[in-house]
Design a protein around this motif. Sequence first.
Motif, mmCIF file in Angstrom:
data_model
loop_
_atom_site.group_PDB
_atom_site.id
_atom_site.type_symbol
_atom_site.label_atom_id
_atom_site.label_comp_id
_atom_site.label_asym_id
_atom_site.label_seq_id
_atom_site.Cartn_x
_atom_site.Cartn_y
_atom_site.Cartn_z
ATOM 1 N N SER A 303 0.994 -1.203 -0.104
ATOM 2 C CA SER A 303 0.060 0.113 0.031
ATOM 3 C C SER A 303 0.957 1.183 0.004
ATOM 4 O O SER A 303 0.464 2.106 -0.583
ATOM 5 C CB SER A 303 -0.820 0.072 1.169
ATOM 6 O OG SER A 303 -1.687 -1.000 1.098
ATOM 7 N N ALA A 304 1.956 0.986 0.824
ATOM 8 C CA ALA A 304 2.773 2.331 0.722
ATOM 9 C C ALA A 304 3.559 2.577 -0.398
ATOM 10 O O ALA A 304 3.422 3.728 -1.139
ATOM 11 C CB ALA A 304 3.751 2.266 1.884
ATOM 12 N N TYR A 372 -11.091 -7.250 6.155
ATOM 13 C CA TYR A 372 -12.065 -6.644 5.401
ATOM 14 C C TYR A 372 -11.592 -5.110 5.572
ATOM 15 O O TYR A 372 -11.414 -4.388 4.608
ATOM 16 C CB TYR A 372 -13.462 -6.760 5.565
ATOM 17 C CG TYR A 372 -13.718 -8.052 5.520
ATOM 18 C CD1 TYR A 372 -13.723 -8.661 4.392
ATOM 19 C CD2 TYR A 372 -14.109 -8.921 6.591
ATOM 20 C CE1 TYR A 372 -13.978 -10.180 4.246
ATOM 21 C CE2 TYR A 372 -14.170 -10.436 6.465
ATOM 22 C CZ TYR A 372 -14.638 -10.959 5.169
ATOM 23 O OH TYR A 372 -14.493 -12.335 5.277
ATOM 24 N N ASP A 373 -11.299 -4.536 6.827
ATOM 25 C CA ASP A 373 -10.913 -3.095 6.930
ATOM 26 C C ASP A 373 -9.366 -3.035 6.358
ATOM 27 O O ASP A 373 -9.270 -1.993 5.699
ATOM 28 C CB ASP A 373 -10.878 -2.743 8.363
ATOM 29 C CG ASP A 373 -12.270 -2.687 9.291
ATOM 30 O OD1 ASP A 373 -13.311 -2.185 8.527
ATOM 31 O OD2 ASP A 373 -12.302 -3.414 10.103
ATOM 32 N N MET A 374 -8.536 -3.936 6.523
ATOM 33 C CA MET A 374 -7.252 -3.851 6.039
ATOM 34 C C MET A 374 -7.251 -3.915 4.427
ATOM 35 O O MET A 374 -6.681 -3.044 3.922
ATOM 36 C CB MET A 374 -6.409 -4.985 6.538
ATOM 37 C CG MET A 374 -6.109 -5.033 7.992
ATOM 38 S SD MET A 374 -5.896 -6.656 8.696
ATOM 39 C CE MET A 374 -4.413 -7.199 7.873
ATOM 40 N N PHE A 375 -8.115 -4.830 3.882
ATOM 41 C CA PHE A 375 -8.439 -4.803 2.406
ATOM 42 C C PHE A 375 -8.943 -3.451 1.882
ATOM 43 O O PHE A 375 -8.347 -2.942 0.781
ATOM 44 C CB PHE A 375 -9.089 -5.833 2.005
ATOM 45 C CG PHE A 375 -8.472 -7.267 2.069
ATOM 46 C CD1 PHE A 375 -7.189 -7.390 2.528
ATOM 47 C CD2 PHE A 375 -9.015 -8.422 1.732
ATOM 48 C CE1 PHE A 375 -6.525 -8.793 2.567
ATOM 49 C CE2 PHE A 375 -8.648 -9.834 1.639
ATOM 50 C CZ PHE A 375 -7.276 -9.892 2.469
ATOM 51 N N LYS A 376 -9.861 -2.915 2.565
ATOM 52 C CA LYS A 376 -10.638 -1.733 2.097
ATOM 53 C C LYS A 376 -9.766 -0.521 2.131
ATOM 54 O O LYS A 376 -9.431 0.174 1.049
ATOM 55 C CB LYS A 376 -11.429 -1.188 3.129
ATOM 56 C CG LYS A 376 -12.431 -0.111 2.700
ATOM 57 C CD LYS A 376 -13.776 0.060 3.817
ATOM 58 C CE LYS A 376 -12.747 1.201 4.925
ATOM 59 N NZ LYS A 376 -13.837 1.559 5.890
ATOM 60 N N ILE A 377 -8.378 -0.425 3.143
ATOM 61 C CA ILE A 377 -7.559 0.606 3.104
ATOM 62 C C ILE A 377 -6.726 0.294 1.794
ATOM 63 O O ILE A 377 -6.433 1.329 1.266
ATOM 64 C CB ILE A 377 -6.850 0.582 4.393
ATOM 65 C CG1 ILE A 377 -7.718 0.823 5.674
ATOM 66 C CG2 ILE A 377 -5.417 1.426 4.297
ATOM 67 C CD1 ILE A 377 -6.980 0.934 6.811
ATOM 68 N N SER A 378 -6.319 -0.878 1.634
ATOM 69 C CA SER A 378 -5.375 -0.853 0.563
ATOM 70 C C SER A 378 -6.161 -0.491 -0.895
ATOM 71 O O SER A 378 -5.432 -0.002 -1.773
ATOM 72 C CB SER A 378 -4.628 -2.243 0.287
ATOM 73 O OG SER A 378 -5.647 -3.154 0.175
ATOM 74 N N HIS A 379 -7.451 -0.902 -0.814
ATOM 75 C CA HIS A 379 -8.169 -0.590 -2.099
ATOM 76 C C HIS A 379 -8.361 0.948 -2.215
ATOM 77 O O HIS A 379 -8.157 1.489 -3.327
ATOM 78 C CB HIS A 379 -9.542 -1.152 -2.173
ATOM 79 C CG HIS A 379 -9.689 -2.765 -2.052
ATOM 80 N ND1 HIS A 379 -10.599 -3.358 -2.154
ATOM 81 C CD2 HIS A 379 -8.499 -3.456 -2.271
ATOM 82 C CE1 HIS A 379 -10.209 -4.798 -2.182
ATOM 83 N NE2 HIS A 379 -9.080 -4.898 -2.273
ATOM 84 N N VAL A 381 -6.464 3.188 -0.851
ATOM 85 C CA VAL A 381 -4.957 4.155 -1.167
ATOM 86 C C VAL A 381 -4.630 4.035 -2.550
ATOM 87 O O VAL A 381 -4.129 4.593 -3.241
ATOM 88 C CB VAL A 381 -4.112 3.424 -0.291
ATOM 89 C CG1 VAL A 381 -2.590 3.856 -0.813
ATOM 90 C CG2 VAL A 381 -4.432 4.060 1.353
ATOM 91 N N SER A 382 -4.947 2.641 -3.148
ATOM 92 C CA SER A 382 -4.495 2.237 -4.563
ATOM 93 C C SER A 382 -5.008 2.969 -5.678
ATOM 94 O O SER A 382 -4.231 3.378 -6.709
ATOM 95 C CB SER A 382 -4.448 0.847 -4.796
ATOM 96 O OG SER A 382 -3.638 0.197 -3.776
ATOM 97 N N GLY A 383 -6.254 2.987 -5.678
ATOM 98 C CA GLY A 383 -7.071 3.383 -7.003
ATOM 99 C C GLY A 383 -7.221 2.399 -7.820
ATOM 100 O O GLY A 383 -7.066 1.113 -7.471
ATOM 101 N N GLY A 384 -7.812 2.499 -9.067
ATOM 102 C CA GLY A 384 -8.827 1.496 -9.812
ATOM 103 C C GLY A 384 -7.610 0.507 -10.242
ATOM 104 O O GLY A 384 -7.870 -0.619 -10.608
ATOM 105 N N ILE A 385 -6.557 1.192 -10.435
ATOM 106 C CA ILE A 385 -5.600 0.249 -11.251
ATOM 107 C C ILE A 385 -5.316 -1.257 -10.552
ATOM 108 O O ILE A 385 -4.753 -2.025 -11.181
ATOM 109 C CB ILE A 385 -4.034 1.004 -11.317
ATOM 110 C CG1 ILE A 385 -3.106 0.302 -11.875
ATOM 111 C CG2 ILE A 385 -3.616 1.270 -9.898
ATOM 112 C CD1 ILE A 385 -3.156 0.433 -13.380
ATOM 113 N N LEU A 386 -5.650 -1.345 -9.382
ATOM 114 C CA LEU A 386 -5.627 -2.447 -8.544
ATOM 115 C C LEU A 386 -6.102 -3.611 -9.243
ATOM 116 O O LEU A 386 -5.541 -4.880 -9.216
ATOM 117 C CB LEU A 386 -6.202 -2.157 -7.070
ATOM 118 C CG LEU A 386 -5.688 -3.318 -6.096
ATOM 119 C CD1 LEU A 386 -5.536 -2.608 -4.561
ATOM 120 C CD2 LEU A 386 -6.906 -4.107 -5.978
#
Length: 479
Positions: A303-304, A372-379, A381-386
Motif C-alpha cells: 500500500s505504501a 476486510y478493513d485492511m483490504f479496504k484501506i489498500s483498495h 489508497v491504490s485506486g482502480g489500477i489495482l
Amino acid sequence: MKTPEEYVESLRRLNPIVYMKGKLVGSVPDEPLLKPGINAISLTYEYGLKPEYRDIMHATSHISGREVSRLLHINTNTDDLLKKLEMTRLLCRTAGCAQRYLTHDALNALYEVTHRTDEEINAEYHQRLLDYLQYLQNEDLTTSVAMTDAKGNRSKRPHEQQDPDLYLRIVERKRDGIVVRGNKAIVTGAPYTHEIIVLPTRSMTEDDKDYAVSFAVPIDADGVEMVSRQAGRPDDSSAELSSRYGQATALILFDDVFVPWERVFLAGEWQFAGALTESFAIHHRLSCIGARAGLGDMLIGASACMAECNGLDPKNVGHIRDKISELIKFVESFYACGVTSSVFGKETPAGNFRPDPVYANIGKLLQGLHIYDMFKISHEVSGGILVTSPYPEDMEVPDVKEKLSRYLKGREDIPADHRLKIARLLEDITASYQGGWYSMISIHGGGSPEAGRIEIMRKYDLEERKSLVERITGIKKEE
Ligand SMILES: Cc1cc2nc3c(=O)[nH]c(=O)nc-3n(C[C@H](O)[C@H](O)[C@H](O)COP(=O)(O)OP(=O)(O)OC[C@H]3O[C@@H](n4cnc5c(N)ncnc54)[C@H](O)[C@@H]3O)c2cc1C
C-alpha cells in the motif's frame, strides 16, 4: 533436516488418491495446480537451512536433545511460543500461508491431552504420541491436520445426525487397531503432506463416544481419498504472489480406514475430546495471528509503495498517512495480542507450554474481523489500477508496451512496470480468488469468530472484575 528438494522427492514415495477438477491426479509433486502449495511448504525446509534463521526455525528436541525443526517441536517455555509466532510471521510474509505450523499446533495439543488422558484413565496414549513425535522429528515430516468434520445439521450433535458418517467415527475396534469411517471437510495442504493427524472437532457427550477419535495415518493409507482444490493461481501470469505460493484445501474421505493402535491417540474417551479441540484451537489461533501478520506486512508495504508510485508520499500526504497508519495499527495490534499470549503462556501438567487463551482468542478475532478493513484501506489508497492493470503479456507487445509505459506511469521517476507489479500483488492478495481465500482463512480458519468469542467469555476472569467493582462501590453480593 530435509532440503526442499528432499521434501519434494519424499512426496514421490507416496501415492495418495487425489481428485481435482474431475480428474485423478497422477503425481502430486508434478501437478501444476498444486505447485504453489508445494512451494510454500518447501519454503519451510529452505528457511530451515539458512544460518541467519537457525535460532527461529530450529529448536532442541526435549526428547532426543537433537536440533529439530521448530515446526515439529514441543514448546518447553514461553520463549518457544514467542519464536513460533515470529517464525510463522517470517514464513508467511513470503509464502502468504506456510501451512506447516498446523503440525506444530496439533502435536502440542496432543502432547498435553494424551498426558492428561493417561493420568486420569491409565491409558497408553502419551507414549504412543512420543514415539510418533520422534518419528516425525527424525524424518523431518509435514502433516496436515484434519479437525473440521462436514457436521451436517449444525443444531445436532454427532450421534443425532440422520447420516451417522457426517462426523468421522470409529466403526470397529479390533485387537490390533480401529477402523474409521466418514470425512474431514476442510484440510489445508493435505495432498502434499506426508501424514494426516486427525483430531475431534468439538466436545462430545457419552452418546458421541465413537466420534471422540484422534489418530495419524499416511496420506496414502488404504481407504483414504481426497477431493482437492488448487493451490493459489498457478495458471495466471498476473498472479504476482499466488502463481508461486498458494494453499490447497482438500476434503478427505475415510472409507473404513484401518489405524493400528500405535497411531491412535484417542478412541472413545469422549470426556477428553473437548480438551483436545480447545488446546489445538489455542495453539492454532496463535499461528493464525503470526500468519496474518505476515500477510499484513505485505499489505502495508504494497500500500505504501502504491501510494508512492501514484506520486503521493505516504508519510506526508495527510489522508494517505492516516490510512496507512490505521493499517499498521490493525496488524500490529493483533500481533501484539500474539506476543502477549506467548509471554503469558503457561506450563501444562504435561510439561509443555500453551499460549494464554484470552489473548490468543482476542488476536485471532481481531485479525479475522479486521481483514476486510485492511483490504479496504489498500483498495482506497491504490485506486482502480489495482484490478485493471494490463496483463504482463501486454507489456511485452512492442507497440503497446511503449504506450502503456507512458500512460500508466505515476510518479515520473518510477517505471510504469513497477507500478503495475505492485498493483498486481495487491490485486492478488486482496481482490482476486486468492484475495477472497485470504479473507475466508482469516475469518474462519482456526475457528469461526463466534468460537473465539465463546472462548474469551469462558476464560476471561469476569468474576474478578465484578468483585473489583463491588470493592470500589462497597456493594456486597447477597450470599
Ligand atoms: C481456507 C480454510 C482453510 C482451513 N483449513 C483447515 C484445516 O487445515 N484443518 C481443519 O480441520 N479445518 C480447516 N478449516 C476449517 C475451519 O476451522 C472452519 O471453517 C471453521 O471452524 C468453521 O467451521 P465451518 O466452516 O464448518 O462453519 P460452521 O461451523 O458451519 O459455521 C458457519 C456459521 O454457523 C455458526 N454455527 C455453527 N454451528 C453452530 C451452532 N451449533 N449453533 C449456532 N451457530 C453455529 C458459526 O458461528 C458460523 O457463524 C479451514 C477453513 C478455511 C476457510
